[in-house]
Design a protein around this motif. Structure first.
Motif, PDB file in Angstrom:
ATOM      1  N   ASP A  43       0.845  -1.198   0.000  1.00  0.00           N
ATOM      2  CA  ASP A  43       0.000   0.000   0.000  1.00  0.00           C
ATOM      3  C   ASP A  43       0.877   1.244   0.000  1.00  0.00           C
ATOM      4  OD1 ASP A  43      -1.906   1.953   0.281  1.00  0.00           O
ATOM      5  OD2 ASP A  43      -2.478   1.412   2.329  1.00  0.00           O
ATOM      6  N   PRO A  44       1.284   1.732  -1.192  1.00  0.00           N
ATOM      7  CA  PRO A  44       2.190   2.890  -1.272  1.00  0.00           C
ATOM      8  C   PRO A  44       1.642   4.142  -0.603  1.00  0.00           C
ATOM      9  CG  PRO A  44       2.041   1.776  -3.388  1.00  0.00           C
ATOM     10  CD  PRO A  44       0.990   1.174  -2.515  1.00  0.00           C
ATOM     11  N   GLY A  45       0.318   4.218  -0.446  1.00  0.00           N
ATOM     12  CA  GLY A  45      -0.281   5.382   0.200  1.00  0.00           C
ATOM     13  C   GLY A  45      -0.357   5.278   1.707  1.00  0.00           C
ATOM     14  N   SER A  46       0.145   4.194   2.276  1.00  0.00           N
ATOM     15  CA  SER A  46       0.061   3.997   3.730  1.00  0.00           C
ATOM     16  C   SER A  46       0.854   5.077   4.459  1.00  0.00           C
ATOM     17  CB  SER A  46       0.626   2.619   4.096  1.00  0.00           C
ATOM     18  OG  SER A  46       0.747   2.505   5.512  1.00  0.00           O
ATOM     19  N   PRO A  47       0.306   5.598   5.569  1.00  0.00           N
ATOM     20  CA  PRO A  47       1.043   6.599   6.348  1.00  0.00           C
ATOM     21  C   PRO A  47       2.150   5.989   7.199  1.00  0.00           C
ATOM     22  CG  PRO A  47      -1.040   6.098   7.425  1.00  0.00           C
ATOM     23  CD  PRO A  47      -1.052   5.338   6.117  1.00  0.00           C
ATOM     24  N   LYS A  48       2.265   4.670   7.219  1.00  0.00           N
ATOM     25  CA  LYS A  48       3.247   4.001   8.063  1.00  0.00           C
ATOM     26  C   LYS A  48       4.573   3.811   7.325  1.00  0.00           C
ATOM     27  CE  LYS A  48       0.575   3.453  11.641  1.00  0.00           C
ATOM     28  NZ  LYS A  48       0.873   4.210  12.876  1.00  0.00           N
ATOM     29  N   PHE A  49       5.639   4.280   7.950  1.00  0.00           N
ATOM     30  CA  PHE A  49       6.980   4.062   7.401  1.00  0.00           C
ATOM     31  C   PHE A  49       7.978   4.164   8.552  1.00  0.00           C
ATOM     32  CE2 PHE A  49       6.072   8.582   7.033  1.00  0.00           C
ATOM     33  CZ  PHE A  49       7.256   9.223   7.366  1.00  0.00           C
ATOM     34  N   GLY A  50       9.216   3.712   8.304  1.00  0.00           N
ATOM     35  CA  GLY A  50      10.168   3.582   9.388  1.00  0.00           C
ATOM     36  C   GLY A  50      11.404   4.425   9.308  1.00  0.00           C
ATOM     37  N   VAL A  51      11.541   5.267   8.259  1.00  0.00           N
ATOM     38  CA  VAL A  51      12.770   6.058   8.138  1.00  0.00           C
ATOM     39  C   VAL A  51      12.495   7.310   7.307  1.00  0.00           C
ATOM     40  CG1 VAL A  51      13.539   4.705   6.130  1.00  0.00           C
ATOM     41  CG2 VAL A  51      15.198   6.022   7.443  1.00  0.00           C
ATOM     42  N   TYR A  52      13.044   8.435   7.759  1.00  0.00           N
ATOM     43  CA  TYR A  52      12.999   9.675   6.987  1.00  0.00           C
ATOM     44  C   TYR A  52      14.115   9.665   5.944  1.00  0.00           C
ATOM     45  CZ  TYR A  52      10.226  11.338  10.984  1.00  0.00           C
ATOM     46  OH  TYR A  52       9.285  11.476  11.963  1.00  0.00           O
ATOM     47  N   GLU A  53      13.953  10.503   4.936  1.00  0.00           N
ATOM     48  CA  GLU A  53      14.918  10.539   3.837  1.00  0.00           C
ATOM     49  C   GLU A  53      16.339  10.839   4.325  1.00  0.00           C
ATOM     50  OE1 GLU A  53      15.653  12.999  -0.363  1.00  0.00           O
ATOM     51  OE2 GLU A  53      13.761  13.194   0.724  1.00  0.00           O
ATOM     52  N   ASP A  54      16.484  11.797   5.260  1.00  0.00           N
ATOM     53  CA  ASP A  54      17.835  12.150   5.670  1.00  0.00           C
ATOM     54  C   ASP A  54      18.440  11.183   6.681  1.00  0.00           C
ATOM     55  OD1 ASP A  54      16.066  13.025   7.573  1.00  0.00           O
ATOM     56  OD2 ASP A  54      17.019  14.967   7.915  1.00  0.00           O
ATOM     57  N   ASP A  55      17.689  10.141   7.063  1.00  0.00           N
ATOM     58  CA  ASP A  55      18.234   9.082   7.914  1.00  0.00           C
ATOM     59  C   ASP A  55      18.509   7.805   7.127  1.00  0.00           C
ATOM     60  OD1 ASP A  55      18.128  10.655  10.255  1.00  0.00           O
ATOM     61  OD2 ASP A  55      16.004  10.174  10.529  1.00  0.00           O
ATOM     62  N   ASP A  94      15.869  25.792   4.977  1.00  0.00           N
ATOM     63  CA  ASP A  94      14.597  25.881   5.694  1.00  0.00           C
ATOM     64  C   ASP A  94      14.011  24.509   5.997  1.00  0.00           C
ATOM     65  OD1 ASP A  94      14.700  28.624   5.731  1.00  0.00           O
ATOM     66  OD2 ASP A  94      13.358  28.906   4.003  1.00  0.00           O
ATOM     67  N   ARG A  95      14.144  23.573   5.059  1.00  0.00           N
ATOM     68  CA  ARG A  95      13.617  22.226   5.267  1.00  0.00           C
ATOM     69  C   ARG A  95      14.292  21.572   6.473  1.00  0.00           C
ATOM     70  NH1 ARG A  95      11.377  18.023   1.883  1.00  0.00           N
ATOM     71  NH2 ARG A  95      12.084  15.952   2.522  1.00  0.00           N
ATOM     72  N   SER A  96      15.603  21.704   6.567  1.00  0.00           N
ATOM     73  CA  SER A  96      16.341  21.118   7.688  1.00  0.00           C
ATOM     74  C   SER A  96      15.992  21.818   8.993  1.00  0.00           C
ATOM     75  CB  SER A  96      17.848  21.211   7.427  1.00  0.00           C
ATOM     76  OG  SER A  96      18.203  20.508   6.255  1.00  0.00           O
ATOM     77  N   ARG A  97      15.807  23.142   8.936  1.00  0.00           N
ATOM     78  CA  ARG A  97      15.426  23.861  10.154  1.00  0.00           C
ATOM     79  C   ARG A  97      14.028  23.446  10.613  1.00  0.00           C
ATOM     80  NH1 ARG A  97      18.962  27.747   7.843  1.00  0.00           N
ATOM     81  NH2 ARG A  97      17.412  28.440   6.320  1.00  0.00           N
TER      82      ARG A  97
END
Length: 433
Positions: free
Chosen positions: A184-196, A402-405
């Motif tokens: 389910d690509p639209g699922s709100p569940k995930f385990g890692v952010y892009e910068d991690d 700004d994104r990082s802040r």
């Protein structure tokens, strides 16, 4: 940078599982790597802060039951850890490893429970979103100050608690980034952010894509067992759940409607859930006619023990039937939970959802909590670094864009308890000047 730290070997786990992002010697030789992991989680400030974060009922509230202080994220995590440690050990996992995963799995959750998580996801939509499990990984590997290493410019860089690869993997309930759910690509569940992603890719090196390790599956089921049983117990204690209603229509139909799609698949037949509820109601130890008396409280406590044992033994028996009697670890097996046990667990969740979380006063409180999170974020964006703790103030100053802040501000809010979020909101909403 990563390396095996030389701690005592643990049966069933190879040196790759025992590696840390930054190799370090043990101050107390003789301990296993997973004993160190458990100790680090147990002594962390992030774990202690869970005492002030909502599980279902807001911390600090009490019902008419004299001893019915509601569970918090901390008490839930401790109970999950006890369940997971015993179930994991019975299946051959290292018990300290499973306990460390259970203790840490909710550490990234923000104030106000899942309601706060949804509100903070709205705040973070322009910097990668927010998910409590991804925040737990970020906290364990970056935010919680325990171990620092030299960065590219020689300045110290945090590697969080610097847990072993196996411990971080075991705490990862959703091993994919945002939008990467396997079905389910639209699922709100995930385990890692892009910068991690760099540390996530290190954790997952050599593992099957999008598959949880066995210890994470044990943690996940222990989490389900603990909160389904204990939320039901809290609801009875507080007088929100009338056990007689579990026999009545249309109350039962409403419970099953809550469960379907949220706690069980959409195609589940309500009759199957009715059978699950009736199996529980038919048990001699079920807390029939709970009235809050001392005898009834003792019966309820026995019922919670019976339920936990029932769910764990069902998973243990089915998994042993599938894989035999050997030691089960990492990617050598998958936890098997029989459908009847999952349905019984789901019905308990739905009962608590229907009679505790869906109360009118709870919705009014949740609406207020969402306003607090949104306004707090707005104020921090406008006034930062004012309002940031020293740790986050330094990260905000070093952020390149700004994104990082914005992510630093989200990290700050996620670290707050319910009470400190309200206090900071009140302070920052005071007009400047």
């Amino acid at each position: 940078m990563a390396g095996y730290d030389g701690t005592s070997e643990t049966p069933g786990y190879d040196p790759t599982a025992l590696e840390r992002w930054a190799a370090e010697p043990d101050k107390r030789p003789g301990r296993t790597a997973f004993q160190r992991d458990r100790a680090r989680v147990l002594h962390s400030a992030a774990l202690r802060r869970l005492a002030g974060k909502t599980q279902v009922v807001t911390p600090g509230t009490r019902s008419h039951a004299w001893d019915a202080s509601p569970r918090t994220r901390l008490t839930h995590s401790l109970e999950c850890a006890q369940v997971g440690r015993e179930l994991g050990a019975a299946l051959g996992c290292d018990p300290d490893l499973v306990e460390a995963a259970c203790l840490s799995h909710d550490m990234g959750h923000p104030p106000f429970g899942h309601n706060g998580e949804q509100a903070l996801n709205d705040v973070a939509k322009d910097c990668g979103g927010f998910e409590g499990n991804a925040q737990s990984l970020r906290l364990l590997t970056r935010i919680e100050p325990k171990r620092f290493v030299p960065g590219p410019d020689g300045e110290p860089v945090s590697v969080g608690l610097n847990l072993t690869r196996a411990a971080l993997d075991a705490a990862t309930k959703y091993p994919w980034p945002r939008g990467g759910h396997p079905t389910d690509p639209g699922s709100p569940k995930f385990g890692v952010y892009e910068d991690d992603l760099p540390v996530f890719e290190w954790i997952r090196r050599g593992t099957p894509e999008q598959r949880k390790c066995f210890e994470a599956e044990v943690m996940d089921w222990s989490d389900d067992v603990a909160y389904s049983v204990h939320d039901f117990e809290d609801g009875l204690h507080a007088g929100h759940i009338d056990p007689n209603l579990l026999y009545a229509e249309p109350e039962r139909a409403e419970i099953f409607a809550v469960a379907i799609g949220r706690y069980v698949p959409e195609d589940t037949d309500p009759a199957e859930l009715a059978e699950a509820l009736d199996r529980l109601l038919g048990q001699e130890w079920w807390p029939h006619g709970y009235d809050g008396s001392a005898v009834a409280q003792a019966r309820l406590k026995d019922a919670t023990s019976q339920l936990i044992g029932r769910f764990c033994l069902a998973a243990e028996g089915a998994t042993r039937q599938a894989y035999g009697s050997g030691r089960l670890t990492r990617y050598g097996a998958e936890l098997v939970v029989p459908r009847p046990a999952r349905n019984e667990c789901a019905v308990l969740k739905a009962v608590a959802d229907r009679y505790v979380m869906q109360r009118a006063e709870q919705e009014a409180l949740r609406a207020d909590q969402r306003i607090v999170v949104a306004e707090l974020a707005e104020a921090l964006v406008a006034r930062a670094p004012d309002g940031l703790e020293p740790q986050f103030r330094a990260l905000f100053a070093a952020a390149p864009d700004d994104r990082s802040r914005k992510r630093v501000i989200v990290d700050q809010i996620a670290s707050l308890t319910d009470a400190t979020a309200r206090a900071l909101h009140a302070r920052l909403r005071t007009p400047l000047g």
